[in-house]
Design a protein around this motif. Sequence first.
Motif, PDB file in Angstrom:
ATOM      1  N   UNK A   1      -8.939   1.935  -0.850  1.00 45.16           N
ATOM      2  CA  UNK A   1      -8.461   0.574  -1.086  1.00 45.16           C
ATOM      3  C   UNK A   1      -9.622  -0.299  -1.554  1.00 45.16           C
ATOM      4  N   UNK A   2      -9.398  -1.058  -2.602  1.00 42.55           N
ATOM      5  CA  UNK A   2     -10.358  -2.078  -3.034  1.00 42.55           C
ATOM      6  C   UNK A   2      -9.852  -3.424  -2.535  1.00 42.55           C
ATOM      7  N   UNK A   3     -10.668  -4.091  -1.721  1.00 39.29           N
ATOM      8  CA  UNK A   3     -10.347  -5.430  -1.226  1.00 39.29           C
ATOM      9  C   UNK A   3     -11.101  -6.442  -2.079  1.00 39.29           C
ATOM     10  N   UNK A   4     -10.364  -7.157  -2.901  1.00 32.62           N
ATOM     11  CA  UNK A   4     -10.955  -8.146  -3.784  1.00 32.62           C
ATOM     12  C   UNK A   4     -10.733  -9.531  -3.172  1.00 32.62           C
ATOM     13  N   UNK A   5     -11.752 -10.027  -2.464  1.00 28.22           N
ATOM     14  CA  UNK A   5     -11.659 -11.375  -1.904  1.00 28.22           C
ATOM     15  C   UNK A   5     -11.926 -12.362  -3.040  1.00 28.22           C
ATOM     16  N   UNK A   6     -10.859 -12.651  -3.746  1.00 29.46           N
ATOM     17  CA  UNK A   6     -10.949 -13.442  -4.970  1.00 29.46           C
ATOM     18  C   UNK A   6     -11.318 -14.895  -4.681  1.00 29.46           C
ATOM     19  N   UNK A   7     -10.833 -15.412  -3.551  1.00 31.93           N
ATOM     20  CA  UNK A   7     -11.163 -16.780  -3.158  1.00 31.93           C
ATOM     21  C   UNK A   7     -11.387 -16.849  -1.660  1.00 31.93           C
ATOM     22  N   UNK A   8     -12.480 -17.503  -1.262  1.00 30.12           N
ATOM     23  CA  UNK A   8     -12.776 -17.800   0.140  1.00 30.12           C
ATOM     24  C   UNK A   8     -13.053 -19.292   0.194  1.00 30.12           C
ATOM     25  N   UNK A   9     -12.061 -20.068   0.640  1.00 33.18           N
ATOM     26  CA  UNK A   9     -12.127 -21.518   0.505  1.00 33.18           C
ATOM     27  C   UNK A   9     -11.985 -22.220   1.847  1.00 33.18           C
ATOM     28  N   UNK A  10     -12.576 -23.371   1.926  1.00 29.05           N
ATOM     29  CA  UNK A  10     -12.357 -24.228   3.072  1.00 29.05           C
ATOM     30  C   UNK A  10     -11.058 -25.003   2.911  1.00 29.05           C
ATOM     31  N   UNK A  11     -10.386 -25.240   4.052  1.00 33.51           N
ATOM     32  CA  UNK A  11      -9.182 -26.055   4.039  1.00 33.51           C
ATOM     33  C   UNK A  11      -9.494 -27.417   4.624  1.00 33.51           C
ATOM     34  N   UNK A  12      -9.045 -27.634   5.882  1.00 37.09           N
ATOM     35  CA  UNK A  12      -9.391 -28.885   6.548  1.00 37.09           C
ATOM     36  C   UNK A  12     -10.742 -28.783   7.250  1.00 37.09           C
TER      37      UNK A  12
ATOM     38  N   UNK B   1       0.831  -1.205   0.000  1.00 38.12           N
ATOM     39  CA  UNK B   1       0.000   0.000   0.000  1.00 38.12           C
ATOM     40  C   UNK B   1       0.863   1.252   0.000  1.00 38.12           C
ATOM     41  N   UNK B   2       1.927   1.252   0.774  1.00 33.73           N
ATOM     42  CA  UNK B   2       2.839   2.391   0.796  1.00 33.73           C
ATOM     43  C   UNK B   2       3.516   2.591  -0.549  1.00 33.73           C
ATOM     44  N   UNK B   3       3.665   1.509  -1.303  1.00 39.19           N
ATOM     45  CA  UNK B   3       4.268   1.604  -2.628  1.00 39.19           C
ATOM     46  C   UNK B   3       3.238   1.853  -3.720  1.00 39.19           C
ATOM     47  N   UNK B   4       2.001   2.179  -3.320  1.00 32.96           N
ATOM     48  CA  UNK B   4       1.018   2.657  -4.279  1.00 32.96           C
ATOM     49  C   UNK B   4      -0.084   1.713  -4.666  1.00 32.96           C
ATOM     50  N   UNK B   5      -0.012   0.443  -4.260  1.00 31.29           N
ATOM     51  CA  UNK B   5      -1.092  -0.490  -4.597  1.00 31.29           C
ATOM     52  C   UNK B   5      -2.401   0.000  -3.978  1.00 31.29           C
ATOM     53  N   UNK B   6      -3.494  -0.073  -4.739  1.00 31.46           N
ATOM     54  CA  UNK B   6      -4.795   0.352  -4.217  1.00 31.46           C
ATOM     55  C   UNK B   6      -5.877  -0.710  -4.407  1.00 31.46           C
TER      56      UNK B   6
ATOM     57  N   UNK C   1      -4.651   4.982   8.858  1.00 32.65           N
ATOM     58  CA  UNK C   1      -4.380   5.943   9.927  1.00 32.65           C
ATOM     59  C   UNK C   1      -3.289   6.916   9.491  1.00 32.65           C
ATOM     60  N   UNK C   2      -2.341   6.411   8.705  1.00 32.74           N
ATOM     61  CA  UNK C   2      -1.233   7.245   8.222  1.00 32.74           C
ATOM     62  C   UNK C   2      -1.618   8.030   6.975  1.00 32.74           C
ATOM     63  N   UNK C   3      -2.565   7.489   6.197  1.00 26.27           N
ATOM     64  CA  UNK C   3      -2.947   8.100   4.910  1.00 26.27           C
ATOM     65  C   UNK C   3      -4.474   8.096   4.802  1.00 26.27           C
TER      66      UNK C   3
ATOM     67  N   UNK D   1      -2.707  -4.221   8.863  1.00 30.37           N
ATOM     68  CA  UNK D   1      -1.964  -3.376   7.931  1.00 30.37           C
ATOM     69  C   UNK D   1      -2.855  -2.324   7.283  1.00 30.37           C
ATOM     70  N   UNK D   2      -4.104  -2.676   6.994  1.00 32.79           N
ATOM     71  CA  UNK D   2      -5.020  -1.689   6.417  1.00 32.79           C
ATOM     72  C   UNK D   2      -5.311  -0.575   7.421  1.00 32.79           C
TER      73      UNK D   2
END
Length: 292
Positions: free
Chosen positions: A124-135, A69-74, A117-119, A111-112
């Motif tokens: 920010x767009x949060x793209x929950x591309x996958x929400x999967x079950x594990x065990x 995020x600090x390096x510009x990812x949004x 808080x700093x900026x 981190x968000x």
Amino acid sequence: MESMEIKSTLGNNALNNWMATTPGIEDLPLYKLALPGTHNAGCDWQASYALIPGAHWVACQHKSFHQQLNNGARALDIRLVLTSKGDGIDKLRIQHNGFLSSRTLGDLVTDINRFLSENPDEFIVLDFHELKGGDQPFDFAWFNKLMMHFLRDRIIPAKNRYSSLRQLKDISRTQRVLMHADWHHDLDFEWFNDQIEHAWIGTQTPSASDLQKYITKVMESPPSSYRPWSLSATSYSALGGPVDIHTHLDKWFDPANSDWLLKCNIVNVDFIEESQLVSFCRTANLIKARRL
């Protein structure tokens, strides 16, 4: 020529607050902006992984969510799996093709919150591309509860997703995160938006040449400009994992060379710090704003 003129007006080259310091883009909504995104955002070289297959097969970024995020990812491409290991929120782990990163949902929300808080006027767009079950099966109701608990004051209500940045700032001093996920009856779609459309080449090991041909085809008839979508601009080698193709990205997406970014919403890349994508997005967004 237009892009060169605009580049000369960009006095602030800081990446951590590029949205707040780019004049003229406030009248654009998030889905109209060109947003630099990080592919498999929670799989980075600073995280840890099982010895097999090893980090070089899994890591798509160099640094943590906060540093991205600090390096510009949004826009962050998030792929979660629910495991029985860990405590509380840390049972929700980042994964890449089934391989676990040490990054967790707890790391993401921490981190968000720190970054915003700093900026406070970045989005920010949060793209929950996958929400999967594990065990165990994925617990959507619990995930929904966690997001409301840790980010509620940060989340942009779904009803405001078409509002401009200026309007969003007028509505709230803290709501800066737009969340997207595939529909599930246990997710509250007052706060979640439907899944983002993804333009992906569809093969696991595309070369840079293959990718260029694919993107060229996408740009001939890009997805709707009236809803968010993301373009996966990534390459993967069967011998070494994610490939750094920043020299290609810098050539393809420079507004001085092409109009690709003017047609894009989210561009997901690996190793975001290596390319000039953030700078190019700033330039493209100013061009978009001037054409309103």
